[in-house]
Design an enzyme around this catalytic site. Structure first.
Site, PDB file in Angstrom:
ATOM      1  N   SER A 148       0.843  -1.189   0.000  1.00  0.00           N
ATOM      2  CA  SER A 148       0.000   0.000   0.000  1.00  0.00           C
ATOM      3  C   SER A 148       0.870   1.228   0.000  1.00  0.00           C
ATOM      4  CB  SER A 148      -0.923   0.009   1.225  1.00  0.00           C
ATOM      5  OG  SER A 148      -0.166   0.118   2.415  1.00  0.00           O
ATOM      6  N   GLY A 150       2.628   2.707  -2.109  1.00  0.00           N
ATOM      7  CA  GLY A 150       3.924   2.648  -2.766  1.00  0.00           C
ATOM      8  C   GLY A 150       5.019   1.925  -2.011  1.00  0.00           C
ATOM      9  N   GLU A 256      -5.556   4.191 -12.651  1.00  0.00           N
ATOM     10  CA  GLU A 256      -4.350   4.957 -12.963  1.00  0.00           C
ATOM     11  C   GLU A 256      -3.844   4.639 -14.372  1.00  0.00           C
ATOM     12  OE1 GLU A 256      -1.347   5.435  -9.753  1.00  0.00           O
ATOM     13  OE2 GLU A 256      -2.567   3.947  -8.706  1.00  0.00           O
ATOM     14  N   GLU A 268      -2.678   0.820 -12.896  1.00  0.00           N
ATOM     15  CA  GLU A 268      -3.228   0.096 -11.755  1.00  0.00           C
ATOM     16  C   GLU A 268      -4.676   0.500 -11.528  1.00  0.00           C
ATOM     17  OE1 GLU A 268      -0.879   0.412  -8.233  1.00  0.00           O
ATOM     18  OE2 GLU A 268       0.965  -0.251  -9.197  1.00  0.00           O
ATOM     19  N   ASP A 275      -5.951   7.795  -3.098  1.00  0.00           N
ATOM     20  CA  ASP A 275      -5.265   8.848  -2.339  1.00  0.00           C
ATOM     21  C   ASP A 275      -5.088  10.122  -3.155  1.00  0.00           C
ATOM     22  OD1 ASP A 275      -3.353   7.713  -4.011  1.00  0.00           O
ATOM     23  OD2 ASP A 275      -1.969   7.160  -2.404  1.00  0.00           O
ATOM     24  N   THR A 276      -4.773   9.995  -4.451  1.00  0.00           N
ATOM     25  CA  THR A 276      -4.632  11.200  -5.274  1.00  0.00           C
ATOM     26  C   THR A 276      -5.948  11.961  -5.383  1.00  0.00           C
ATOM     27  OG1 THR A 276      -5.109  10.029  -7.345  1.00  0.00           O
ATOM     28  CG2 THR A 276      -2.803  10.109  -6.642  1.00  0.00           C
ATOM     29  N   ARG A 352       2.132   9.591   5.762  1.00  0.00           N
ATOM     30  CA  ARG A 352       1.249  10.695   5.407  1.00  0.00           C
ATOM     31  C   ARG A 352       0.372  11.043   6.608  1.00  0.00           C
ATOM     32  NH1 ARG A 352      -0.730   8.795   0.255  1.00  0.00           N
ATOM     33  NH2 ARG A 352      -2.386   7.753   1.368  1.00  0.00           N
TER      34      ARG A 352
END
Length: 378
Positions: A148, A150, A256, A268, A275-276, A352
């Site tokens: 998750s 990255g 993505e 993906e 999140d983006t 984050r």
């Protein structure tokens, strides 16, 4: 009132709970640690490892939810396949949750549908990784099939980087599969997330494309809308519709793509808010979380309007507990800027912890400037 069992309670889950509560839902937030962000706003919470079959089954049996809503990949999804057959509804579907838990399975689905992807293969050892990388050609991107944000993702520029990339991928893996995907390095002009909404009556809606930049495989800032050629946007929409239709169910998907000067390439897919897509908290009349809630509840979705907006993350720099934040007054003094503190009870390097949002002209720079003013203090 719908009862929702939310599997995963991070910052995306927190915003989803807020949207669902506004629509009258009762939410039980689950995660592997107490005090997770979504637990702070849910009606009830439950702490257990979702990769552990027994407590996952027990939670479903105990709460008898109308909807089971996964928010993360690290779930014993075989259980979801079984309880769906027993009559429980999994969002968007148990098959979607099971396939997207692992990058290899969803990539295989895309290839089977004729969707353009990067050249790729799989490896289950450092030696196999080296062999596959040599076939594809350096540089290559290496990712755990399950992780998750990255974690475990790297770029190997030559054979000398392979062992380090393998070790890094293993360290960042989630679940119990020691397997990586190795793919060609795409020299893209930009990346997009195309938020794709499948409604219960079969309609598919799209948000304006979201551009984003990643570091260490994790998004750092995003903006909406990302300008792109209309024929490229149509190609992305066609691929997104094809893959999400195959997965089935209702809800929002984050799809993505890499966009090169010549084509659009599928990367993906997440069968949940992305999140983006946190940028939509300020750029759209309905955020991705509002859209996910409406889609899974079968509620109408009006015209989705979008204005210029951007998001930029605030990261922790070290391990610690009970974080505090400075710089909020300075960040919020800029007109058109907002901040979301996630409320995570502990920190680690690059975790984050918050996001700065900005709307209007020069939104991206203003979001990044606002995020830079905020410090995580232990």
């Amino acid at each position: 009132m719908k009862k929702i069992l939310l599997l995963g309670s991070g910052e995306l889950g927190k915003e989803f709970v807020i949207s669902a509560k506004r629509l009258g839902c009762h939410v039980i937030a689950c995660d592997s640690y107490a005090g997770a962000p979504a637990m702070q706003v849910a009606d009830e919470f439950c702490v257990f490892n979702m990769l552990d079959e027994a407590p996952l089954r027990a939670a479903i049996a105990h709460y008898q939810p109308d909807l089971i809503v996964p928010e993360i990949e690290a779930i014993r999804t075989e259980v979801l396949l079984e309880v769906e057959k027993e009559g429980f509804e999994v969002i968007p579907s148990a098959r979607a949750a099971n396939l997207t838990m692992n990058r290899d399975r969803i990539r295989d689905v895309a290839v089977g549908l004729g969707v353009r992807t990067a050249q790729f293969n799989y490896a289950e050892s450092a030696a196999e990784l080296l062999a596959q990388a040599q076939v594809i050609g350096f540089p290559v991107v290496i990712k755990p099939v399950m992780s998750s944000s990255g974690k475990g993702q790297s770029v190997a520029k030559s054979a000398a980087d392979i062992q380090a990339s393998w070790d890094f991928a293993c360290a960042g893996m989630r679940g119990d599969r020691q397997k990586v995907i190795v793919e060609e390095f795409i020299h893209f002009e930009f990346e997009i997330t195309l938020l794709t909404i499948r409604q219960r009556k079969g309609q598919t809606l799209f948000c304006e494309p979201i551009g984003h930049v990643q570091e260490r495989g994790d998004y750092q800032y995003s903006w909406q809308p990302q300008a792109m050629k209309l024929d490229y946007l149509k190609a992305a929409q066609d691929m997104a519709q094809k893959v999400t239709a195959d997965l089935g169910g209702a809800g929002l998907f984050g799809v993505e793509f890499f966009v090169t000067k010549d084509e659009v390439i599928f990367s993906e897919l997440s069968p949940r808010p992305h999140d983006t897509g946190m940028v939509t908290l300020i750029s759209q009349n309905l955020s991705e979380f509002d859209l996910h809630a409406r889609a899974i509840l079968g509620l109408p979705i009006p015209l989705i309007s979008c204005s210029e907006g951007a998001s930029a993350v605030v990261l922790a720099t070290q391990d610690g507990i009970a974080p505090r934040y400075t710089g909020l007054e300075a960040a919020l003094s800029e007109p058109g800027v907002d901040v979301r503190i996630f409320g995570k009870p502990s920190t680690r390097p690059y975790r984050r912890m918050a996001v700065a949002l900005a709307q209007g002209a020069n939104a991206l720079q203003r979001a990044r400037d606002a995020a830079a003013k905020i410090r995580v203090i232990l």
